[in-house]
Design an enzyme around this catalytic site. Structure first.
Site, PDB file in Angstrom:
ATOM      1  N   ASP A 125       0.818  -1.205   0.000  1.00  0.00           N
ATOM      2  CA  ASP A 125       0.000   0.000   0.000  1.00  0.00           C
ATOM      3  C   ASP A 125       0.857   1.262   0.000  1.00  0.00           C
ATOM      4  O   ASP A 125       2.077   1.199   0.164  1.00  0.00           O
ATOM      5  CB  ASP A 125      -0.978  -0.007   1.193  1.00  0.00           C
ATOM      6  CG  ASP A 125      -0.316  -0.388   2.521  1.00  0.00           C
ATOM      7  OD1 ASP A 125       0.921  -0.527   2.564  1.00  0.00           O
ATOM      8  OD2 ASP A 125      -1.035  -0.537   3.518  1.00  0.00           O
ATOM      9  N   ASN A 127      -7.787  -1.876  14.241  1.00  0.00           N
ATOM     10  CA  ASN A 127      -9.183  -2.155  13.876  1.00  0.00           C
ATOM     11  C   ASN A 127      -9.296  -3.398  12.983  1.00  0.00           C
ATOM     12  O   ASN A 127     -10.334  -3.642  12.384  1.00  0.00           O
ATOM     13  CB  ASN A 127      -9.815  -0.939  13.176  1.00  0.00           C
ATOM     14  CG  ASN A 127      -9.106  -0.575  11.879  1.00  0.00           C
ATOM     15  OD1 ASN A 127      -8.207  -1.288  11.428  1.00  0.00           O
ATOM     16  ND2 ASN A 127      -9.499   0.535  11.275  1.00  0.00           N
ATOM     17  N   HIS A 145      -7.479  -4.001  10.268  1.00  0.00           N
ATOM     18  CA  HIS A 145      -7.184  -3.833   8.837  1.00  0.00           C
ATOM     19  C   HIS A 145      -5.921  -4.596   8.453  1.00  0.00           C
ATOM     20  O   HIS A 145      -5.034  -4.839   9.268  1.00  0.00           O
ATOM     21  CB  HIS A 145      -7.111  -2.349   8.434  1.00  0.00           C
ATOM     22  CG  HIS A 145      -5.912  -1.592   8.912  1.00  0.00           C
ATOM     23  ND1 HIS A 145      -5.997  -0.338   9.491  1.00  0.00           N
ATOM     24  CD2 HIS A 145      -4.586  -1.875   8.892  1.00  0.00           C
ATOM     25  CE1 HIS A 145      -4.790   0.095   9.786  1.00  0.00           C
ATOM     26  NE2 HIS A 145      -3.908  -0.825   9.448  1.00  0.00           N
ATOM     27  N   GLU A 155      -9.579  -1.507   5.140  1.00  0.00           N
ATOM     28  CA  GLU A 155     -10.234  -1.135   6.383  1.00  0.00           C
ATOM     29  C   GLU A 155     -11.506  -1.961   6.602  1.00  0.00           C
ATOM     30  O   GLU A 155     -12.007  -2.595   5.662  1.00  0.00           O
ATOM     31  CB  GLU A 155     -10.598   0.356   6.319  1.00  0.00           C
ATOM     32  CG  GLU A 155      -9.398   1.299   6.198  1.00  0.00           C
ATOM     33  CD  GLU A 155      -8.703   1.562   7.533  1.00  0.00           C
ATOM     34  OE1 GLU A 155      -8.773   0.717   8.446  1.00  0.00           O
ATOM     35  OE2 GLU A 155      -8.071   2.624   7.655  1.00  0.00           O
TER      36      GLU A 155
HETATM   37  C1  F6R Z   1       1.209  -0.911   6.089  1.00  0.00           C
HETATM   38  C2  F6R Z   1       0.211  -1.942   6.367  1.00  0.00           C
HETATM   39  C3  F6R Z   1      -0.656  -1.787   7.580  1.00  0.00           C
HETATM   40  C4  F6R Z   1       0.126  -2.096   8.854  1.00  0.00           C
HETATM   41  C5  F6R Z   1      -0.756  -1.942  10.088  1.00  0.00           C
HETATM   42  C6  F6R Z   1       0.037  -2.147  11.366  1.00  0.00           C
HETATM   43  O1  F6R Z   1       1.890  -1.221   4.888  1.00  0.00           O
HETATM   44  O2  F6R Z   1       0.094  -2.873   5.617  1.00  0.00           O
HETATM   45  O3  F6R Z   1      -1.768  -2.638   7.474  1.00  0.00           O
HETATM   46  O4  F6R Z   1       0.617  -3.397   8.778  1.00  0.00           O
HETATM   47  O5  F6R Z   1      -1.328  -0.668  10.117  1.00  0.00           O
HETATM   48  O6  F6R Z   1       0.972  -1.141  11.486  1.00  0.00           O
HETATM   49  P1  F6R Z   1       2.119  -1.207  12.590  1.00  0.00           P
HETATM   50  O7  F6R Z   1       3.005  -2.327  12.223  1.00  0.00           O
HETATM   51  O8  F6R Z   1       2.813   0.134  12.486  1.00  0.00           O
HETATM   52  O9  F6R Z   1       1.427  -1.416  13.894  1.00  0.00           O
END
Ligand code: F6R
Length: 251
Positions: A69, A138, A140, A145
């Site tokens: 992403d 949440n 995701h 999301e």
């Molecule tokens: C970012 C991604 C997100 C993160 C998630 C957890 O490329 O894929 O889904 O994996 O937001 O983020 P952290 O690791 O910072 O807690």
């Protein structure tokens, strides 16, 4: 649930265990196609990969990598872009070829076209062999999301306020966090031949329980992983804290 769950004592051991799995995949198939998350969680894994490449334990010279992403609207050179993150943490520090690295362009003139061509680029490369995922509070995955469709593809999405708040630490003001992202879809994720889900820290314990032991529901996108045929979950103790009897302690 058929997932293999590896619970390690701490973040460092979680990162080492995950790196071993990635290295194993690359050794087995040097031209493997990886899918890579950004965020705080996989940083230790990437550090271990950098170390292994430096020691020549593994070579990424034939490996391909797709980032999951990107924020819409941030310049590639912006230190808060995922483009900058992955180059800085991994691509520029290992022997992967630039032409084998792929990152969605969040500044593309035609974002819809960019999403469609990213999705077909993954397909043209034979699909993702090994996908590294983190998980949002949440539930995701990537920027998929709550409410995302199970068969969704690469597309532009609106980021939830909780996600923007969680990412605000990287920006001077919370209002600077972009409101949209480009993300591969849950359908794209589920097509990966093998998935590694990583989580560390007590604040992830609740969502890990909901994702792995709760109902499979659109409101917790990660819960769809329960139906994946080749899922390995690598956690530290804290993130595994609410799995209780369901999680097997291996390390
Ligand atoms: C970012 C991604 C997100 C993160 C998630 C957890 O490329 O894929 O889904 O994996 O937001 O983020 P952290 O690791 O910072 O807690």
């Amino acid at each position: 649930m058929r997932a293999k769950i590896i619970i390690t004592d701490n973040y460092q051991l979680m990162s080492e265990a995950a790196a071993r799995l990635v290295i194993e995949q690359i050794k087995k198939k040097p031209n493997a196609v990886l899918g890579l998350a950004t965020g705080a969680t996989p940083i230790g894994l990437y550090e271990n990969l950098v170390k292994a490449a430096w020691l020549k334990t593994v070579s990424l010279s034939q490996t391909k990598a797709f980032l999951l992403d990107e924020y819409v609207g941030l310049n590639k050179a912006d230190s808060r872009s995922f483009h900058y993150f992955i180059k800085n943490k991994l691509f520029d520090r290992v022997d992967i070829k630039k032409e084998n690295t792929f990152i969605p362009d969040g500044q593309a003139q035609d974002l819809k076209k960019e999403c469609a061509s990213y999705e077909s680029l993954i397909k043209r490369h034979g699909g993702i062999d090994l996908l590294i995922l983190g998980i949002g509070l949440n539930g995701h995955l990537a920027f998929d999301e709550p409410g995302s469709e199970i068969d969704s593809k690469t597309r532009v999405v609106k980021l939830k306020e909780q996600t923007r708040r969680a990412n605000a630490a990287y920006f001077k003001k919370p209002s600077q966090v972009p409101r949209q992202g480009i993300t591969i879809g849950l359908g794209t994720i589920m097509k990966a031949r093998k998935i590694i889900l990583l989580a560390a820290g007590e604040n992830k314990a609740g969502v890990i329980r909901r994702a792995l032991k709760g109902k499979i529901t659109k409101s917790v996108p990660a819960s769809i992983l329960q139906t994946h045929k080749n899922l390995t979950v690598v956690l530290d103790q804290a993130a595994a804290g609410e799995l209780m009897a369901g999680g097997k302690r291996r390390k």
